[in-house]
Enzyme design. Structure first.
Site, short mmCIF file in Angstrom:
data_model
loop_
_atom_site.label_atom_id
_atom_site.label_comp_id
_atom_site.label_asym_id
_atom_site.label_seq_id
_atom_site.Cartn_x
_atom_site.Cartn_y
_atom_site.Cartn_z
N HIS A 15 7.10 -4.13 1.27
CA HIS A 15 7.34 -3.34 0.07
C HIS A 15 8.84 -3.06 -0.03
O HIS A 15 9.64 -3.64 0.69
CB HIS A 15 6.49 -2.06 0.07
CG HIS A 15 6.67 -1.21 1.29
ND1 HIS A 15 7.54 -0.15 1.33
CD2 HIS A 15 6.11 -1.28 2.52
CE1 HIS A 15 7.49 0.40 2.54
NE2 HIS A 15 6.63 -0.27 3.28
N ALA A 16 9.25 -2.18 -0.92
CA ALA A 16 10.65 -2.00 -1.28
C ALA A 16 11.58 -1.70 -0.09
O ALA A 16 12.58 -2.38 0.10
CB ALA A 16 10.79 -0.90 -2.33
#
Length: 85
Positions: A15-16
């Site tokens: 994810h980010a």
């Protein structure tokens, strides 16, 4: 070219935050680094490419490292994945 596979253990996948860390780590290296998930691939030095792969927990990725320092750079990427994802 050096290639290795890795199974993502992070419960949220890439994810980010870890994606950004991966891109930053890859950006420090001189080799070209490509991440494959199935038939899709992306440049590990570009955030959009990494996020576009939508890698989830349990997914297997293949990392291709190509360049003058490919052996050492592949080891850096292996350690990064092992310690962060």
């Amino acid at each position: 070219m050096v290639s290795f596979t890795y199974i993502i253990k992070d419960k949220f996948g890439i994810h980010a935050r870890p994606g950004l860390l991966l891109v930053q780590e890859a950006g420090k290296l001189t080799s070209n680094i490509t991440i494959f998930k199935g038939t899709d691939s992306g440049d590990a030095k570009r955030m959009f490419c990494v996020m576009n792969l939508a890698v989830k927990q349990g997914d297997q990725i293949t990392v291709h490292v190509e360049g003058e320092n490919e052996e050492a750079d592949a080891e850096v990427m292996r350690e990064f994945l092992k310690n962060n994802l």
